[in-house]
Design an enzyme around this catalytic site. Sequence first.
Site: not given
Ligand code: AMP
Length: 281
Positions: A30, A35, A37, A61
């Site tokens: 999103m 770090e 991502h 969502q």
């Molecule tokens: P989001 O942008 O929050 O939807 O996250 C996108 C992807 O990045 C998802 O697969 C998350 O699980 C992963 N992600 C978010 N935060 C972290 C983190 N601190 N460490 C590893 N992966 C992450």
Amino acid sequence: MEIIRQITLFKEKIKEARRLGNSIGFVPTMGFLHEGHLSLLRQARAENDLVVLSIFVNPLQFGAGEDFEDYPRDLERDAALAVSAGCDIIFAPATRDMYPKDYATFVEVERLTSGLCGASRLGHFRGVTTVVNKLFNIVTPDRAYFGQKDAQQAIIIRRMAKDLNMGLEIDVLPIIREADGLAMSSRNSYLTQAERKSATVLYRSLCLANESIAAGERNAGLIEQLIRAAIDSERLAHIDYIAVVDAENLLELDKIEKRVLIALAVRFGKTRLIDNIIVEV
Ligand code: AMP
């Protein structure tokens, strides 16, 4: 690196990559990259010819009263970070193209979606599986990369990919943390200074649980109490849930006998944060 917003244009790029025989690695996000991502992007870079990052704040969502409008967005900053981690294409579709007015199709995974975050965010995972399904159809990845940070989401997406014979590899990578243990999250940007300080209690409480299990504790209820006491000692922290569950099927446990997922959701003011660890016994 290119930024493509139009679905049709993006699909042409994918068709061309396929014609050249290139493999495709995909990181759905999103945006407002950190770090966590970037670790997914780097892994995708190492394993694929073409690396695609999607940035789409998916309205489906978010529940009523959640932070859809406030969710941080900064495409310019994201683009610079994505390049540094080896991204080839950012796919950033418009909401009206992803969900036109006559949109009517949803994807739902049963059982795994009812507890933990599914219980406090009704419809959340239906929104996640629907958008991830759409994105998989558009990107056609060989491998897609997700973070263990969203442990329940990763399990649900694996299930969906298997159940619907999607024929791609789902990789789940470790949680990236700040130096003081706080799991990186785009939502950390909402925290006040005092909340940011308090939020370290999430990982501290998970570490306490880990140590207690390592020392021989097997009673899931007592582990939950230990975590609850640690979090309750922080004035700014308000527990949404603490779950001690089977790491494969997310079912609640009385006794810790196999791989266990300990997952938390805690509110600090208007910000809801999640974190988890997996403990092997
Ligand atoms: P989001 O942008 O929050 O939807 O996250 C996108 C992807 O990045 C998802 O697969 C998350 O699980 C992963 N992600 C978010 N935060 C972290 C983190 N601190 N460490 C590893 N992966 C992450």
